[in-house]
Write a protein that holds these residues in place. Structure first.
Motif, PDB file in Angstrom:
ATOM      1  N   LEU A   1       4.153   4.706   5.284  1.00  0.00           N
ATOM      2  CA  LEU A   1       2.961   4.123   4.667  1.00  0.00           C
ATOM      3  C   LEU A   1       2.834   2.641   5.019  1.00  0.00           C
ATOM      4  O   LEU A   1       1.755   2.155   5.345  1.00  0.00           O
ATOM      5  CB  LEU A   1       3.009   4.276   3.144  1.00  0.00           C
ATOM      6  CG  LEU A   1       2.844   5.679   2.575  1.00  0.00           C
ATOM      7  CD1 LEU A   1       2.891   5.624   1.055  1.00  0.00           C
ATOM      8  CD2 LEU A   1       1.531   6.285   3.041  1.00  0.00           C
TER       9      LEU A   1
ATOM     10  N   TRP B   1      -0.165   1.004   7.074  1.00  0.00           N
ATOM     11  CA  TRP B   1      -0.992  -0.059   6.489  1.00  0.00           C
ATOM     12  C   TRP B   1      -1.055  -1.269   7.421  1.00  0.00           C
ATOM     13  O   TRP B   1      -2.119  -1.834   7.679  1.00  0.00           O
ATOM     14  CB  TRP B   1      -0.413  -0.447   5.124  1.00  0.00           C
ATOM     15  CG  TRP B   1      -1.221  -1.442   4.360  1.00  0.00           C
ATOM     16  CD1 TRP B   1      -2.423  -1.223   3.761  1.00  0.00           C
ATOM     17  CD2 TRP B   1      -0.889  -2.822   4.120  1.00  0.00           C
ATOM     18  NE1 TRP B   1      -2.862  -2.378   3.157  1.00  0.00           N
ATOM     19  CE2 TRP B   1      -1.948  -3.368   3.360  1.00  0.00           C
ATOM     20  CE3 TRP B   1       0.185  -3.640   4.473  1.00  0.00           C
ATOM     21  CZ2 TRP B   1      -1.957  -4.698   2.942  1.00  0.00           C
ATOM     22  CZ3 TRP B   1       0.184  -4.965   4.062  1.00  0.00           C
ATOM     23  CH2 TRP B   1      -0.880  -5.483   3.304  1.00  0.00           C
TER      24      TRP B   1
ATOM     25  N   LEU C   1      -4.257  -2.669   9.561  1.00  0.00           N
ATOM     26  CA  LEU C   1      -4.696  -4.051   9.394  1.00  0.00           C
ATOM     27  C   LEU C   1      -4.853  -4.730  10.759  1.00  0.00           C
ATOM     28  O   LEU C   1      -5.742  -5.565  10.954  1.00  0.00           O
ATOM     29  CB  LEU C   1      -3.664  -4.799   8.538  1.00  0.00           C
ATOM     30  CG  LEU C   1      -4.118  -5.959   7.661  1.00  0.00           C
ATOM     31  CD1 LEU C   1      -5.389  -5.632   6.914  1.00  0.00           C
ATOM     32  CD2 LEU C   1      -3.009  -6.314   6.680  1.00  0.00           C
TER      33      LEU C   1
ATOM     34  N   TYR D   1      -8.873   0.138   9.026  1.00  0.00           N
ATOM     35  CA  TYR D   1      -8.277  -0.260   7.745  1.00  0.00           C
ATOM     36  C   TYR D   1      -9.014   0.410   6.589  1.00  0.00           C
ATOM     37  O   TYR D   1      -8.376   0.865   5.626  1.00  0.00           O
ATOM     38  CB  TYR D   1      -8.319  -1.783   7.578  1.00  0.00           C
ATOM     39  CG  TYR D   1      -7.644  -2.249   6.308  1.00  0.00           C
ATOM     40  CD1 TYR D   1      -6.262  -2.373   6.244  1.00  0.00           C
ATOM     41  CD2 TYR D   1      -8.387  -2.545   5.161  1.00  0.00           C
ATOM     42  CE1 TYR D   1      -5.638  -2.779   5.078  1.00  0.00           C
ATOM     43  CE2 TYR D   1      -7.768  -2.951   3.989  1.00  0.00           C
ATOM     44  CZ  TYR D   1      -6.384  -3.071   3.961  1.00  0.00           C
ATOM     45  OH  TYR D   1      -5.764  -3.458   2.802  1.00  0.00           O
TER      46      TYR D   1
ATOM     47  N   VAL E   1      -7.674   3.941   6.119  1.00  0.00           N
ATOM     48  CA  VAL E   1      -6.352   3.992   5.477  1.00  0.00           C
ATOM     49  C   VAL E   1      -6.444   3.557   4.012  1.00  0.00           C
ATOM     50  O   VAL E   1      -5.842   4.169   3.128  1.00  0.00           O
ATOM     51  CB  VAL E   1      -5.345   3.103   6.250  1.00  0.00           C
ATOM     52  CG1 VAL E   1      -4.046   2.950   5.472  1.00  0.00           C
ATOM     53  CG2 VAL E   1      -5.071   3.696   7.620  1.00  0.00           C
ATOM     54  N   ALA E   2      -7.250   2.505   3.757  1.00  0.00           N
ATOM     55  CA  ALA E   2      -7.382   2.007   2.383  1.00  0.00           C
ATOM     56  C   ALA E   2      -8.030   3.057   1.490  1.00  0.00           C
ATOM     57  O   ALA E   2      -7.665   3.204   0.323  1.00  0.00           O
ATOM     58  CB  ALA E   2      -8.201   0.717   2.381  1.00  0.00           C
TER      59      ALA E   2
ATOM     60  N   LEU F   1      -5.338   5.547   0.628  1.00  0.00           N
ATOM     61  CA  LEU F   1      -4.409   5.009  -0.367  1.00  0.00           C
ATOM     62  C   LEU F   1      -5.094   4.817  -1.719  1.00  0.00           C
ATOM     63  O   LEU F   1      -4.440   4.867  -2.755  1.00  0.00           O
ATOM     64  CB  LEU F   1      -3.827   3.673   0.115  1.00  0.00           C
ATOM     65  CG  LEU F   1      -2.824   3.752   1.272  1.00  0.00           C
ATOM     66  CD1 LEU F   1      -2.434   2.364   1.749  1.00  0.00           C
ATOM     67  CD2 LEU F   1      -1.575   4.515   0.847  1.00  0.00           C
TER      68      LEU F   1
ATOM     69  N   TYR G   1      -6.615   0.504  -5.245  1.00  0.00           N
ATOM     70  CA  TYR G   1      -5.975  -0.151  -4.125  1.00  0.00           C
ATOM     71  C   TYR G   1      -6.876  -1.152  -3.432  1.00  0.00           C
ATOM     72  O   TYR G   1      -6.473  -2.265  -3.122  1.00  0.00           O
ATOM     73  CB  TYR G   1      -5.514   0.913  -3.115  1.00  0.00           C
ATOM     74  CG  TYR G   1      -4.748   0.331  -1.976  1.00  0.00           C
ATOM     75  CD1 TYR G   1      -5.358   0.135  -0.746  1.00  0.00           C
ATOM     76  CD2 TYR G   1      -3.439  -0.069  -2.141  1.00  0.00           C
ATOM     77  CE1 TYR G   1      -4.667  -0.425   0.293  1.00  0.00           C
ATOM     78  CE2 TYR G   1      -2.749  -0.628  -1.101  1.00  0.00           C
ATOM     79  CZ  TYR G   1      -3.353  -0.808   0.101  1.00  0.00           C
ATOM     80  OH  TYR G   1      -2.665  -1.378   1.117  1.00  0.00           O
TER      81      TYR G   1
ATOM     82  N   TYR H   1     -10.341  -5.385   3.581  1.00  0.00           N
ATOM     83  CA  TYR H   1      -9.883  -5.804   4.906  1.00  0.00           C
ATOM     84  C   TYR H   1      -9.792  -7.318   5.039  1.00  0.00           C
ATOM     85  O   TYR H   1      -8.763  -7.852   5.471  1.00  0.00           O
ATOM     86  CB  TYR H   1     -10.808  -5.239   5.987  1.00  0.00           C
ATOM     87  CG  TYR H   1     -10.430  -5.702   7.366  1.00  0.00           C
ATOM     88  CD1 TYR H   1      -9.299  -5.178   7.990  1.00  0.00           C
ATOM     89  CD2 TYR H   1     -11.169  -6.673   8.031  1.00  0.00           C
ATOM     90  CE1 TYR H   1      -8.920  -5.605   9.249  1.00  0.00           C
ATOM     91  CE2 TYR H   1     -10.802  -7.104   9.292  1.00  0.00           C
ATOM     92  CZ  TYR H   1      -9.674  -6.576   9.893  1.00  0.00           C
ATOM     93  OH  TYR H   1      -9.294  -7.007  11.128  1.00  0.00           O
TER      94      TYR H   1
ATOM     95  N   ALA I   1      -6.950  -8.759   2.720  1.00  0.00           N
ATOM     96  CA  ALA I   1      -5.630  -8.310   3.155  1.00  0.00           C
ATOM     97  C   ALA I   1      -5.246  -8.964   4.479  1.00  0.00           C
ATOM     98  O   ALA I   1      -4.097  -9.380   4.682  1.00  0.00           O
ATOM     99  CB  ALA I   1      -5.609  -6.787   3.289  1.00  0.00           C
TER     100      ALA I   1
END
Lengths: 131, 127
Positions: free
Chosen positions: A40, A44, A48, A55, A58-59, A62, A130, B51, B54
């Motif tokens: 994971l 992540w 990114l 992203y 994936v976000a 999650l 998340y 995004y 982060a």
């Protein structure tokens, strides 16, 4: 000489079940689970590095109910492994090995894990997930 | 060959050097006892992990450097731990070696991917 003729150490089942034993077995189990969670972390970080569309994908995974459940499990496993790990590091220095001390530290660990995991889950939910 | 003592025959037969790995498991454990909570708490306290936010988090020099320490420590600690578990629970030698190879290559792959991610984000924004 065949390898199955080698002497064996006393097997787990000769010991009376104690919560200190469960604690130690769970340390290993959470360690293996956390190893799996490295996938994971790598996913992540790669997402990114790959840009916003990747992203977002994936976000979203999650941040889904299943993803949040997995994250909650990873957090619980992490704090557990962290607390029992520190307990084992103290054991390695030769301290707190008496039966009474080991049982006391086991209880301290359980309380600490509940507090740390509870606070982490509150933080996770407070942010509304998340993303 | 017959002149060797039982100890002499046994030395070096293990898959790994136990003492060295035992020590490194503890060194990485101490590092992770500091870096692990930092990572978890730092991310949990971010108000937003979309995004842009982060990316900015990972691009900041302090976070990037700590991540460059965290990733190898995690991967190596996990590698050593899983190797011990396999050595304890997989009895057949051929299966054991296969499992060890798979696990070790997976750890290298994960480590390379994670480090590449950190470096690309951190260095990309500095340019």
């Amino acid at each position: 000489m065949a390898s199955n003729l080698r002497p064996l150490s006393p097997h787990l089942q000769v010991y009376r079940t104690m919560y200190t034993m469960a604690l130690s077995i769970l340390h290993r189990a959470t360690g293996v689970a956390l190893s799996g969670s490295l996938l994971l972390l790598a996913a992540w970080l790669l997402a990114l590095a790959s840009g916003a569309p990747c992203y977002g994908w994936v976000a979203a995974l999650l941040g889904s109910p299943l993803g949040l459940l997995v994250l909650a499990g990873v957090l619980a496993a992490f704090w557990y492994h962290f607390c029992t790990g520190i307990r084992h590091l103290v054991f390695d220095t030769g301290h707190c090995l008496e039966k009474r001390q080991a049982r006391l530290s086991a209880r301290v660990v359980i309380v600490a894990v509940v507090i740390l995991t509870g606070a982490s889950l509150l933080a996770l939910l407070h942010r509304g997930g998340y993303v | 060959m017959s002149s060797k003592s039982p100890l002499g025959r046994a030395l070096g037969l293990g898959l790994v050097d136990g003492t060295h790995h035992w020590w490194l498991q503890r060194v990485t454990a101490v590092a992770l006892a500091l870096l692990g909570p930092w990572f978890a708490i730092s991310l949990l306290l971010q108000p937003d992990l979309g995004y842009v936010h982060a990316h900015a988090w990972l691009a900041s020099p302090v976070n990037a450097v700590l991540m460059l320490l965290l990733v190898p420590a995690l991967v190596y600690h996990s590698w050593l731990g899983v190797v011990v578990v396999i050595e304890d629970y997989v009895p057949a030698k051929s299966k054991k070696i296969t499992a060890l190879l798979v696990v070790q290559f997976l750890h290298l792959l994960i480590g390379a991917a994670a480090l590449f991610g950190v470096l690309k984000v951190a260095l990309g924004s500095a340019a």
